[in-house]
Design an enzyme around this catalytic site. Structure first.
Site, PDB file in Angstrom:
ATOM      1  N   LYS A  20     -10.840  -1.416   6.567  1.00 14.92           N
ATOM      2  CA  LYS A  20      -9.629  -1.167   7.348  1.00 14.92           C
ATOM      3  C   LYS A  20     -10.091  -0.727   8.732  1.00 14.92           C
ATOM      4  CE  LYS A  20      -5.944   2.335   7.407  1.00 14.92           C
ATOM      5  NZ  LYS A  20      -4.760   2.743   6.633  1.00 14.92           N
ATOM      6  N   ARG A  48       0.352  10.249   0.770  1.00 13.22           N
ATOM      7  CA  ARG A  48       0.726  11.288   1.737  1.00 13.22           C
ATOM      8  C   ARG A  48       1.914  12.081   1.222  1.00 13.22           C
ATOM      9  NH1 ARG A  48       0.841   7.475   7.068  1.00 13.22           N
ATOM     10  NH2 ARG A  48      -0.995   6.342   6.387  1.00 13.22           N
ATOM     11  N   GLU A 100       0.858  -1.192   0.000  1.00 17.56           N
ATOM     12  CA  GLU A 100       0.000   0.000   0.000  1.00 17.56           C
ATOM     13  C   GLU A 100       0.891   1.237   0.000  1.00 17.56           C
ATOM     14  OE1 GLU A 100      -2.980   0.179   3.207  1.00 17.56           O
ATOM     15  OE2 GLU A 100      -2.767   2.360   3.197  1.00 17.56           O
TER      16      GLU A 100
HETATM   17  C1  3PG Z   1      -1.976   3.939   8.135  1.00 22.55           C
HETATM   18  O1  3PG Z   1      -2.366   4.927   7.558  1.00 22.55           O
HETATM   19  O2  3PG Z   1      -2.292   2.827   7.718  1.00 22.55           O
HETATM   20  C2  3PG Z   1      -1.216   4.109   9.408  1.00 22.55           C
HETATM   21  O3  3PG Z   1      -0.562   5.321   9.452  1.00 22.55           O
HETATM   22  C3  3PG Z   1      -0.272   3.018   9.726  1.00 22.55           C
HETATM   23  O4  3PG Z   1      -0.087   3.088  11.089  1.00 22.55           O
HETATM   24  P1  3PG Z   1       1.280   2.641  11.757  1.00 22.55           P
HETATM   25  O5  3PG Z   1       2.285   3.690  11.385  1.00 22.55           O
HETATM   26  O6  3PG Z   1       0.993   2.643  13.238  1.00 22.55           O
HETATM   27  O7  3PG Z   1       1.658   1.301  11.230  1.00 22.55           O
END
Ligand code: 3PG
Length: 213
Positions: free
Chosen positions: A128, A44, A40
């Site tokens: 999700k 961002r 994924e």
């Molecule tokens: C996402 O958008 O999926 C999260 O920012 C992932 O979270 P993590 O950094 O705690 O793995």
């Protein structure tokens, strides 16, 4: 393939925040070598669309999707780049509708029973669960399942998932996979340390395999 079929192909989905599109191919190759083919790439950063396009063109073993889809424009850009699926942190009916129109497998984010109910009504059987740890973790998923199990809903918990709690999430039968950034640490990416990223991917894949066994 639909969202459930795609996200069933790997039990851990690296969530990638990439600044330099030229790093996308070696990064994806390291993750695939480590045993995690479903990726994924989050919208961002400016590099997201180019990174997805590069992985599609040069890493045939990878199934690359787009994450952090917050607008219809990002959804279109993801499709144009070749994303095989899209993921969002929240549930936005307008984006879900547009994804349906463009036949893009879409996994919206939910953190509450109301959001889950809306996602199911909108035709999204795979969600999700975000931000997983902050929103109640495995306990929250189990409670939601008390009411929603009969719908056949499947979860991808993401947000605070790490090597210490991964097994607890994956032990829930309705959890198809978990997402997380821990497999692609910022400093490893900045340094182009593909061996370390491959190792982290292999460790995550191995602990997921143990649970399935
Ligand atoms: C996402 O958008 O999926 C999260 O920012 C992932 O979270 P993590 O950094 O705690 O793995």
């Amino acid at each position: 393939m639909n969202t459930v079929e795609i996200l069933s192909k790997s039990r851990v989905i690296p969530v990638i925040v990439i600044e330099k599109a030229e790093q996308a191919v070696p990064l994806a190759r390291a993750l695939v070598r480590g045993g995690l083919p479903v990726l994924e790439v989050t919208f961002r950063t400016e590099a997201a669309a180019d990174a997805i396009a590069a992985i599609c063109a040069e890493v045939p073993g990878a199934i690359v999707g787009a994450g952090t889809i917050l607008t219809v424009e990002q959804l279109r850009a993801a499709k144009k780049a070749g994303a095989a699926f899209c993921v969002a942190p929240g549930f936005d009916p307008a984006i879900v509708e547009e994804a349906k129109n463009m036949l893009m497998p879409f996994c919206p984010g939910v953190a509450t029973a109301s959001e889950l109910s809306q996602a199911l009504t909108a035709g999204c059987p795979m969600v999700k669960f975000f931000p997983a740890e902050a929103a109640g973790g495995v306990k929250m998923i189990s409670n939601l399942l008390g009411a929603f199990r009969f719908t056949g809903v499947k979860f991808m918990p993401t947000g605070g998932v790490n090597p210490a709690n991964l097994a607890d999430y994956l032990a829930v039968p309705e959890v198809l996979c978990c997402g997380g950034t821990w497999i692609v640490p910022k400093d490893a990416l900045a340094a182009g340390d593909w061996d370390r990223i491959e190792r982290l991917a292999a460790e995550a894949a191995a602990s997921a395999d143990k649970i399935r066994a």
